[in-house]
Design an enzyme around this catalytic site. Structure first.
Site, PDB file in Angstrom:
ATOM      1  N   ARG A 168      35.790  26.517  35.265  1.00 18.28           N
ATOM      2  CA  ARG A 168      35.341  26.414  36.786  1.00 18.28           C
ATOM      3  C   ARG A 168      35.762  25.261  37.722  1.00 18.28           C
ATOM      4  NH1 ARG A 168      29.834  28.176  35.485  1.00 18.28           N
ATOM      5  NH2 ARG A 168      28.926  27.005  37.356  1.00 18.28           N
ATOM      6  N   TRP A 225      35.778  21.456  41.520  1.00 21.71           N
ATOM      7  CA  TRP A 225      37.388  22.408  42.502  1.00 21.71           C
ATOM      8  C   TRP A 225      36.219  22.082  43.900  1.00 21.71           C
ATOM      9  CZ3 TRP A 225      35.544  26.681  45.984  1.00 21.71           C
ATOM     10  CH2 TRP A 225      35.995  27.570  46.453  1.00 21.71           C
ATOM     11  N   ASN A 233      27.112  20.302  40.611  1.00 20.41           N
ATOM     12  CA  ASN A 233      27.603  21.631  41.098  1.00 20.41           C
ATOM     13  C   ASN A 233      26.713  22.292  42.225  1.00 20.41           C
ATOM     14  OD1 ASN A 233      28.553  24.239  40.378  1.00 20.41           O
ATOM     15  ND2 ASN A 233      27.423  24.686  38.961  1.00 20.41           N
ATOM     16  N   GLY A 234      27.680  22.480  43.519  1.00 20.50           N
ATOM     17  CA  GLY A 234      26.754  22.744  44.018  1.00 20.50           C
ATOM     18  C   GLY A 234      27.333  22.806  45.724  1.00 20.50           C
ATOM     19  N   GLU A 251      41.890  46.621  42.099  1.00 20.32           N
ATOM     20  CA  GLU A 251      41.790  45.682  40.854  1.00 20.32           C
ATOM     21  C   GLU A 251      43.480  44.999  40.462  1.00 20.32           C
ATOM     22  OE1 GLU A 251      40.016  43.342  37.834  1.00 20.32           O
ATOM     23  OE2 GLU A 251      39.507  43.738  39.904  1.00 20.32           O
ATOM     24  N   LYS A 258      44.374  41.231  40.251  1.00 17.93           N
ATOM     25  CA  LYS A 258      44.688  40.699  39.343  1.00 17.93           C
ATOM     26  C   LYS A 258      46.116  40.405  39.143  1.00 17.93           C
ATOM     27  CE  LYS A 258      41.244  40.771  37.354  1.00 17.93           C
ATOM     28  NZ  LYS A 258      41.077  41.068  38.287  1.00 17.93           N
ATOM     29  N   GLU A 309      45.971  36.905  42.159  1.00 19.43           N
ATOM     30  CA  GLU A 309      44.665  35.834  41.536  1.00 19.43           C
ATOM     31  C   GLU A 309      46.030  34.761  40.319  1.00 19.43           C
ATOM     32  OE1 GLU A 309      40.471  37.158  40.728  1.00 19.43           O
ATOM     33  OE2 GLU A 309      41.961  38.261  39.113  1.00 19.43           O
ATOM     34  N   HIS A 342      49.573  55.915  56.711  1.00 20.06           N
ATOM     35  CA  HIS A 342      49.598  55.612  57.586  1.00 20.06           C
ATOM     36  C   HIS A 342      49.546  54.095  58.170  1.00 20.06           C
ATOM     37  CE1 HIS A 342      47.587  60.045  58.210  1.00 20.06           C
ATOM     38  NE2 HIS A 342      47.512  59.743  56.880  1.00 20.06           N
ATOM     39  N   LYS A 363      35.493  30.408  38.071  1.00 20.13           N
ATOM     40  CA  LYS A 363      35.484  31.191  38.036  1.00 20.13           C
ATOM     41  C   LYS A 363      33.567  32.165  37.994  1.00 20.13           C
ATOM     42  CE  LYS A 363      35.014  34.751  34.027  1.00 20.13           C
ATOM     43  NZ  LYS A 363      36.091  35.997  34.004  1.00 20.13           N
TER      44      LYS A 363
END
Length: 625
Positions: free
Chosen positions: A27, A74, A100-101, A500, A504, A507, A523, A620
């Site tokens: 986190r 974070w 957290n926030g 996706e 991945k 990331e 195009h 996460k």
């Protein structure tokens, strides 16, 4: 985003706090810290960087305190420096806070507090909280610590979960929650709190999640819960069905690899939860083989479906759109939750709104759903909100605000880059689409049976891919040590898988990657191609197979290295490398096509020596806007 932990009991707090933070390190990544009460004083230790740096500092100390709070950060406000690390304290050092926030009105509060003589040493929004608590603290009141915290939190705008210590109350830990997750764990003469139950399962499986606007006092004697008005609440804990083993790597090098390997089991569990085991023996003309147990009013006169999601969940929702439109014949719209909040679609009659989030705590998705409920609350019956959630955490904020939840049963996912939760969300969309198709009679019984049989074979087919292709992919990953760009191509139901696959790789390997509809290459994006840009073409059997092969030929003509995701018995000479998956009905192909792309991303990142489970700049659960 950030992770917070707290402990009060009979054991030494430091090791419990640090081990809890290790479970929450996904986190946050830029700093960490703990605070305890020692001989009537707040004692705080903080360190920049990974949690290892904090543990190294703490190993030089002897601290037998039995109460404490911890935090892994974070960054939202302020650089990742030690002076911005939590816990934060007031000027007299009597209060310590972890959060957290985001406190959205912190600038206003900070200026107010500065005018009253408070001095700030960090750039964070969190630091206003201990100063605000200190401002409201009156030792002469009946309940000075709780009163001060309660008055402070009612001044805060935004989403937050906090843990607070007061040097004058060495036997109390106060926590509060507003739109950010916070769970309390119950032990024997000891109590815990954390942003996520992953930090708790080694100590207890009895937990209680705070709801918005709730504040709790933890003492060695028990837990008291109040709302922000001061009203005492009575709430019952629940028992987790997780064990400590579920949050261990079990011999795998990284959680991400472990979670890729868990996908056959995840798919089996989800299918078993929703497919009636006796469906094949029933009269398929009369019985719906899907058991979702949604309320009848959810289905009534249904005309549209709109989906809000972020990141990987948005990609799963794009697959869901294809399934809901092609199988259930319902017009479906997918929007980024962060954009929907500020530019919602015009209201449509008889519409289901679905929020998709693996954690159930994604701030943008929660806010989008709440906005949708509010704007439809005064409408007539045909426009009133019907809100579903698709999540891995039914006990989450999402679970408490939607009409019903479709649980994906993926089990806990530690790796920041979603793998098994993506696959589980897609399976949930198959189940919903088939449920609606069965009720609306939009596919024949024989076609329903074909799809169901195909779904039940997927776990074995995923195992086959992992067994046969993983060694090849591990070797292939070593051929891209200096690659800076990747292109992923797909069409139809596999265009979201191209997105996706690119996500991945971005990331966890930090390689620039983009996913495109294969037919759109000429195009514009084709201008990017040369011998240094590998192209991954998802060419699953079915209606668009030849089209994808043709588009891949266009990339080949520009000297791009071609990697093909192909079904068995569809070998094409133009590909330098092929990742083979079992032959499967086109409509089921996304579940198989994504597996080799997950493995490719994992092994490229691992080969580069990167932190696969905790990639830079990512968290996460994105619990702030």
């Amino acid at each position: 985003m950030c992770g917070i932990v707290g402990y009060i009991g009979t054991q030494g707090a430091i090791e419990i706090l640090v081990s809890g933070l290790e479970k929450l390190e996904y986190r946050g990544y830029d700093s960490a810290g703990v605070a305890t009460i020692v001989e009537g004083e707040i004692h705080s230790v903080r360190a920049k960087g990974k949690l290892y740096n904090l543990r190294t500092k703490l190993e030089k100390e002897t601290n037998i305190s039995q109460i404490g709070i911890g935090h892994t950060r974070w960054a939202t406000h302020g650089k990742p420096e030690e002076y911005n690390a939590h816990p934060h304290r007031d000027n007299k050092g009597r209060f310590a806070v972890v959060q957290n926030g985001i406190v959205e009105n912190y600038q206003e509060l900070k200026q107010e507090l500065i005018s009253k003589g408070h001095e700030f040493i960090s750039d964070t929004d969190t630091e206003v909280i201990p100063h605000l608590i200190a401002e409201y603290y009156n030792p002469e009141s009946n309940d000075p610590f709780m009163d001060a915290v309660n008055k402070a939190v009612t001044r805060l705008d935004g989403a937050f979960a906090i843990g607070v210590l007061c040097a004058d109350f060495p036997d109390e830990l106060i926590v509060a929650r507003q739109s950010a997750p916070l769970t309390i764990g119950f032990g024997q003469g000891e109590f815990f709190c954390a942003s996520d139950v992953t930090a708790l399962v080694h100590h207890t499986n009895t937990v209680l999640s705070l709801d918005n606007g709730e504040i709790a006092r933890l003492t060695p004697l028990g837990v008291e819960i109040y709302d922000f008005t001061g009203k005492r609440l009575r709430k019952n804990p629940r028992t987790l069905d997780w064990s400590p083993v579920t949050v261990e790597k079990q011999g795998y090098r990284h959680f991400m690899l472990k979670e890729i390997h868990e996908q056959p089991s995840v798919v089996r569990t989800c299918l078993e939860a929703y497919i009636n085991p006796d469906w094949h023996s029933q009269n398929s003309d009369e019985e719906n083989p899907i058991t979702l147990n949604l309320k009848p009013e959810i289905y009534e006169d249904l005309e549209h479906i709109q989906i809000v999601a972020c990141g990987t969940s948005w990609h799963a929702s794009l697959v869901g759109k294809y399934l809901l439109e092609q199988i259930a014949q319902i017009p479906t719209f997918v929007q980024y939750a962060s954009e929907y909040r500020y530019a919602p679609s015009p209201m449509m009659r008889n519409t289901i709104t679905i929020g998709v989030t693996q954690s159930g705590e994604t701030a943008d998705t929660i806010a989008a759903l709440e906005m949708e409920r509010q704007r439809r609350s005064s409408c007539d019956r045909t426009y009133q909100a019907r809100i579903l959630g698709i999540t891995n955490r039914p006990e989450s904020t999402l679970g408490g605000m939607v009409d019903q939840v479709i649980n994906t049963y993926a089990g806990i996912e530690i790796g920041v880059a979603a793998t098994k939760t993506f696959v589980a969300q897609v399976i949930a969309f198959y189940i919903l689409a088939l449920d609606l198709a069965g009720r609306r009679k939009t596919i024949t019984p024989s076609r329903m049976e074909e799809i169901l049989k195909g779904l039940l074979q997927l776990p074995t087919q995923i195992e086959q891919i992992i067994h046969s292709e993983e060694p090849k992919i591990r070797d292939l990953a070593h051929q891209f040590p200096d690659t800076k760009d990747f292109i992923f191509l797909g069409r139809g139901i596999n265009f979201p898988i191209a997105l996706e696959g690119a996500l991945k790789l971005k990331e966890i390997s930090y390689i620039h990657a983009e996913g495109y509809p294969a037919g759109e290459m000429k195009h514009g994006p084709i201008a990017l191609l040369d011998a240094h840009v590998p192209v991954v073409a998802i060419a699953m059997g079915g209606s668009v197979y030849e089209k994808v092969i043709s588009n891949a030929q266009e990339a080949k003509a520009r000297d791009a290295r071609l990697i093909g995701v192909l079904p068995q018995n569809h070998h094409e000479d133009m590909f330098q490398d092929t990742l083979i998956v079992p032959e499967v009905d086109e409509i089921l192909s996304p579940i198989l096509a994504v597996i080799p792309l997950q493995l490719l991303s994992y092994y490229i990142a691992s080969m580069r020596g990167l932190d696969v489970d905790q990639p830079r700049n990512l968290a996460k659960s994105v619990t702030v806007e």
